[in-house]
Motif scaffolding. Structure first.
Motif, PDB file in Angstrom:
ATOM      1  N   GLN A   1       0.857   5.403   1.283  1.00 15.88           N
ATOM      2  CA  GLN A   1       0.156   6.400   2.093  1.00 15.88           C
ATOM      3  C   GLN A   1       0.756   7.760   1.812  1.00 15.88           C
ATOM      4  O   GLN A   1       1.939   8.006   2.046  1.00 15.88           O
ATOM      5  CB  GLN A   1       0.279   6.086   3.586  1.00 15.88           C
TER       6      GLN A   1
ATOM      7  N   GLN B   1      -3.604  11.498  -1.080  1.00 15.86           N
ATOM      8  CA  GLN B   1      -4.372  10.341  -1.553  1.00 15.86           C
ATOM      9  C   GLN B   1      -4.755   9.358  -0.461  1.00 15.86           C
ATOM     10  O   GLN B   1      -5.452   8.391  -0.733  1.00 15.86           O
ATOM     11  CB  GLN B   1      -3.559   9.592  -2.623  1.00 15.86           C
ATOM     12  N   GLY B   2      -4.320   9.568   0.761  1.00 18.81           N
ATOM     13  CA  GLY B   2      -4.644   8.630   1.824  1.00 18.81           C
ATOM     14  C   GLY B   2      -3.944   7.303   1.614  1.00 18.81           C
ATOM     15  O   GLY B   2      -2.843   7.233   1.073  1.00 18.81           O
ATOM     16  N   LEU B   3      -4.600   6.226   2.027  1.00 16.97           N
ATOM     17  CA  LEU B   3      -4.032   4.882   1.926  1.00 16.97           C
ATOM     18  C   LEU B   3      -4.562   4.208   0.666  1.00 16.97           C
ATOM     19  O   LEU B   3      -5.755   4.014   0.508  1.00 16.97           O
ATOM     20  CB  LEU B   3      -4.425   4.053   3.152  1.00 16.97           C
TER      21      LEU B   3
ATOM     22  N   PHE C   1      -8.190   4.378  11.238  1.00 20.61           N
ATOM     23  CA  PHE C   1      -8.673   4.075   9.897  1.00 20.61           C
ATOM     24  C   PHE C   1      -9.650   2.913   9.932  1.00 20.61           C
ATOM     25  O   PHE C   1      -9.360   1.858  10.512  1.00 20.61           O
ATOM     26  CB  PHE C   1      -7.501   3.690   8.982  1.00 20.61           C
TER      27      PHE C   1
ATOM     28  N   TYR D   1       0.852  -1.176   0.000  1.00 21.24           N
ATOM     29  CA  TYR D   1       0.000   0.000   0.000  1.00 21.24           C
ATOM     30  C   TYR D   1       0.892   1.231   0.000  1.00 21.24           C
ATOM     31  O   TYR D   1       2.070   1.184   0.358  1.00 21.24           O
ATOM     32  CB  TYR D   1      -0.891   0.040   1.252  1.00 21.24           C
TER      33      TYR D   1
ATOM     34  N   ARG E   1       9.606   5.355   4.228  1.00 12.94           N
ATOM     35  CA  ARG E   1       9.289   6.727   3.810  1.00 12.94           C
ATOM     36  C   ARG E   1      10.195   7.086   2.641  1.00 12.94           C
ATOM     37  O   ARG E   1      11.418   7.146   2.790  1.00 12.94           O
ATOM     38  CB  ARG E   1       9.495   7.706   4.957  1.00 12.94           C
TER      39      ARG E   1
ATOM     40  N   PHE F   1      -9.561   1.642   2.393  1.00 10.17           N
ATOM     41  CA  PHE F   1      -9.550   2.441   3.607  1.00 10.17           C
ATOM     42  C   PHE F   1     -10.417   3.687   3.482  1.00 10.17           C
ATOM     43  O   PHE F   1     -10.565   4.262   2.401  1.00 10.17           O
ATOM     44  CB  PHE F   1      -8.126   2.893   3.923  1.00 10.17           C
ATOM     45  N   GLY F   2     -10.925   4.127   4.651  1.00 12.21           N
ATOM     46  CA  GLY F   2     -11.487   5.458   4.735  1.00 12.21           C
ATOM     47  C   GLY F   2     -10.361   6.475   4.817  1.00 12.21           C
ATOM     48  O   GLY F   2      -9.180   6.127   4.840  1.00 12.21           O
ATOM     49  N   GLN F   3     -10.729   7.737   4.886  1.00 14.64           N
ATOM     50  CA  GLN F   3      -9.739   8.811   4.881  1.00 14.64           C
ATOM     51  C   GLN F   3      -9.079   9.027   6.231  1.00 14.64           C
ATOM     52  O   GLN F   3      -8.144   9.815   6.347  1.00 14.64           O
ATOM     53  CB  GLN F   3     -10.380  10.110   4.405  1.00 14.64           C
TER      54      GLN F   3
ATOM     55  N   LYS G   1      -8.124  -7.188  -0.956  1.00 13.40           N
ATOM     56  CA  LYS G   1      -7.319  -6.039  -0.542  1.00 13.40           C
ATOM     57  C   LYS G   1      -8.166  -5.169   0.379  1.00 13.40           C
ATOM     58  O   LYS G   1      -9.391  -5.270   0.420  1.00 13.40           O
ATOM     59  CB  LYS G   1      -6.889  -5.250  -1.769  1.00 13.40           C
ATOM     60  N   LEU G   2      -7.476  -4.282   1.131  1.00 16.16           N
ATOM     61  CA  LEU G   2      -8.183  -3.367   2.026  1.00 16.16           C
ATOM     62  C   LEU G   2      -8.482  -2.060   1.313  1.00 16.16           C
ATOM     63  O   LEU G   2      -7.640  -1.503   0.619  1.00 16.16           O
ATOM     64  CB  LEU G   2      -7.330  -3.081   3.267  1.00 16.16           C
TER      65      LEU G   2
ATOM     66  N   LEU H   1       3.805   0.987   2.560  1.00 17.07           N
ATOM     67  CA  LEU H   1       3.503   0.031   3.624  1.00 17.07           C
ATOM     68  C   LEU H   1       3.317  -1.359   3.043  1.00 17.07           C
ATOM     69  O   LEU H   1       2.661  -1.533   2.018  1.00 17.07           O
ATOM     70  CB  LEU H   1       2.224   0.444   4.360  1.00 17.07           C
TER      71      LEU H   1
ATOM     72  N   PHE I   1      -4.192   0.932  -2.145  1.00 18.05           N
ATOM     73  CA  PHE I   1      -3.697  -0.389  -2.486  1.00 18.05           C
ATOM     74  C   PHE I   1      -2.838  -0.330  -3.742  1.00 18.05           C
ATOM     75  O   PHE I   1      -3.159   0.389  -4.696  1.00 18.05           O
ATOM     76  CB  PHE I   1      -4.890  -1.317  -2.727  1.00 18.05           C
TER      77      PHE I   1
END
Lengths: 116, 110
Positions: A37, A41-43, B90, A35, A112, B100-102, B97-98, A91, A45
């Motif tokens: 982060q 864009q947040g998290l 989260f 993933y 990172r 996610f919310g923000q 796959k996961l 991640l 896949f």
């Protein structure tokens, strides 16, 4: 027991260079996930490996991104010709499930990546 | 396609007060739901999961969540928070796959 480990913890590179990020999953876990982060864009896949099946690459943002998993264990995520928008925390997670079985995913501490 | 909405981006709360972090999901298939916590500069830690069975799920650090199919929600609750609960939380749904919310930033003040 040991959790998911990732290396390096931090990577600074210049635009245009290639980078490799490594993930060691929990021993015995058959499924491995990457993933990304980032602030904007947040998290997200990226890619999913399950046993000997063909990986699910549906989240890779461009053909500059690729990943492999050797021997069903360690995985390497490679980013070619890095761009500044690739800067993010990458991640890795693993789980004992996969396919039709859903199990919890356990995450590593992340790498990172900063592209100058 | 599955999706997750976390309704609050930030939740400030005083120490020892109760808290609820809201999560709504959209799914047309079997639902598998998770809450993860992320402390500063760390990876994601699993708080709790709903795979099947009892709709009230208890997790680590005194957190619990309730799966509500009719309201498509999976809100996270804790009856009394501590300063150490300050982190980002989260909610995620799995289709392999996961997704996610923000995220919700919980800030516990003394």
């Amino acid at each position: 027991g040991a959790g998911v480990s990732q290396s390096p913890s931090n990577k600074v590179t210049e635009k245009g260079k290639d980078v490799e990020l490594r993930c060691d999953p929990i021993s015995g876990h058959t499924a491995l996930y990457w993933y990304r982060q980032s602030l904007g864009q947040g998290l997200e896949f990226l890619i999913y490996f399950q046993g000997n099946s063909a990986p699910d690459k549906s989240g890779l943002p461009s053909d500059r991104f690729s990943a492999e998993r050797t021997g069903g264990s360690v995985s390497t995520l490679t980013i070619q010709r890095t761009q500044q928008e690739d800067s993010a925390v990458y991640l890795c997670a693993s789980s004992s499930g996969g396919g039709s079985q859903v199990r919890a995913q356990y995450f590593g501490p992340g790498t990172r990546l900063t592209v100058l | 396609a599955q999706s997750v909405t976390q309704l609050d981006s930030q939740v400030p709360v005083f120490e020892e007060a109760p808290v609820e972090l809201r999560c709504n999901y959209s799914s047309s298939v079997s639902v598998y739901l998770f809450w993860y916590v992320q402390y500063p500069n760390q990876g994601l830690q699993l708080l709790l999961k709903y795979l099947s069975g009892s709709t009230l799920v208890k997790g680590i650090n005194g957190f619990e969540a309730e799966f509500n199919k009719s309201q498509t929600s999976f809100h996270l609750r804790k009856p009394s928070v501590h300063i150490s609960d300050t982190a980002e939380y989260f909610c995620a749904v799995s289709d392999g796959k996961l997704i996610f919310g923000q995220g919700t930033e919980l800030s516990v003040k003394p």
